[in-house]
Design a protein around this motif. Structure first.
Motif, PDB file in Angstrom:
ATOM      1  N   ASP A 162     -23.722 -11.494 -23.035  1.00  0.00           N
ATOM      2  CA  ASP A 162     -24.698 -10.416 -22.957  1.00  0.00           C
ATOM      3  C   ASP A 162     -25.951 -10.867 -23.685  1.00  0.00           C
ATOM      4  O   ASP A 162     -25.893 -11.705 -24.586  1.00  0.00           O
ATOM      5  CB  ASP A 162     -24.149  -9.146 -23.614  1.00  0.00           C
ATOM      6  CG  ASP A 162     -22.884  -8.640 -22.936  1.00  0.00           C
ATOM      7  OD1 ASP A 162     -22.674  -8.967 -21.750  1.00  0.00           O
ATOM      8  OD2 ASP A 162     -22.111  -7.931 -23.589  1.00  0.00           O
ATOM      9  N   ASP A 187     -24.738   0.038 -24.797  1.00  0.00           N
ATOM     10  CA  ASP A 187     -26.049  -0.562 -24.572  1.00  0.00           C
ATOM     11  C   ASP A 187     -27.154   0.334 -25.105  1.00  0.00           C
ATOM     12  O   ASP A 187     -28.088  -0.131 -25.760  1.00  0.00           O
ATOM     13  CB  ASP A 187     -26.295  -0.819 -23.084  1.00  0.00           C
ATOM     14  CG  ASP A 187     -25.403  -1.900 -22.505  1.00  0.00           C
ATOM     15  OD1 ASP A 187     -24.634  -2.537 -23.257  1.00  0.00           O
ATOM     16  OD2 ASP A 187     -25.482  -2.108 -21.282  1.00  0.00           O
ATOM     17  N   HIS A 228     -26.176  -7.962 -18.923  1.00  0.00           N
ATOM     18  CA  HIS A 228     -24.844  -8.571 -18.966  1.00  0.00           C
ATOM     19  C   HIS A 228     -24.797  -9.715 -17.969  1.00  0.00           C
ATOM     20  O   HIS A 228     -24.903  -9.496 -16.768  1.00  0.00           O
ATOM     21  CB  HIS A 228     -23.786  -7.520 -18.656  1.00  0.00           C
ATOM     22  CG  HIS A 228     -23.878  -6.339 -19.563  1.00  0.00           C
ATOM     23  ND1 HIS A 228     -23.383  -6.360 -20.848  1.00  0.00           N
ATOM     24  CD2 HIS A 228     -24.455  -5.131 -19.399  1.00  0.00           C
ATOM     25  CE1 HIS A 228     -23.628  -5.193 -21.421  1.00  0.00           C
ATOM     26  NE2 HIS A 228     -24.289  -4.440 -20.566  1.00  0.00           N
TER      27      HIS A 228
END
Length: 180
Positions: free
Chosen positions: A136, A107, A131
């Motif tokens: 996502d 991320d 998420h």
């Protein structure tokens, strides 16, 4: 309002959070991150940031699953009282031990990337990755949300901090959908 992010050192990856004590022998229930689910294993060193801000380095002695949740035991944590001191701690691991599949990214590597269209125009910058059960999503500085799916995301270059996208009209701006 955009989510508040807790930053981790650049070489760390979030592995999860200790959710509670399991039994009397010091086992702990872990709510793993997406990375932690696959990366946690016996013998691995993890860093635990406790609720009071203190940090400890721990080695996983054993890992097993119980009712779909990982249970870990750490070296030196041998009873429920010692385990209780770790409840609520966030766990991080060295990014180098995490094996990512092709087209998988941390991320933090996506945060700061510019979303660009095929013409090279910058559409916004990623400030967070969330998420959700369906997929996502990338949260942009403008507050827009872009699903992180192949239909929209054509290329990710984390070194160049660039994500090439092909978005349908109106995804970023509702007025654009009306013009199309």
């Amino acid at each position: 309002m955009l989510p508040t992010r807790v930053s981790t050192p650049p070489n760390d990856a979030g592995a999860g959070r200790i959710a509670g004590v399991f039994g009397l022998r010091g086992e702990l229930k872990v709510a793993p991150s997406r990375i932690g689910e696959d990366a946690l294993r016996a013998g691995l060193e993890v860093r635990a940031r406790l609720r009071d801000g203190a940090e400890r380095t721990l080695r996983i002695r054993s890992l097993r699953r119980h009712q779909g949740r990982p249970l870990v035991a750490f070296d030196g944590i041998d009873d429920a009282n010692a385990a209780e001191t770790l409840v609520g701690a966030t766990l991080t691991i060295d990014r180098a031990v995490v094996e990512l599949a092709p087209d998988e990214y941390f991320d933090d590597d996506l945060v700061g990337c510019a979303l660009v269209d095929a013409g090279g125009a910058t559409l916004g910058r990623v400030v967070a990755v969330e998420h959700y059960p369906a997929q996502d999503v990338l949260l942009l500085e403008t507050g827009a949300i872009v699903p992180l799916v192949r239909a929209f995301v054509k290329d990710v270059d984390v070194r160049a901090k660039r994500i090439l996208v092909d978005l349908p009209p109106g995804l970023l701006d509702a007025s654009a959908a009306e013009e199309a």
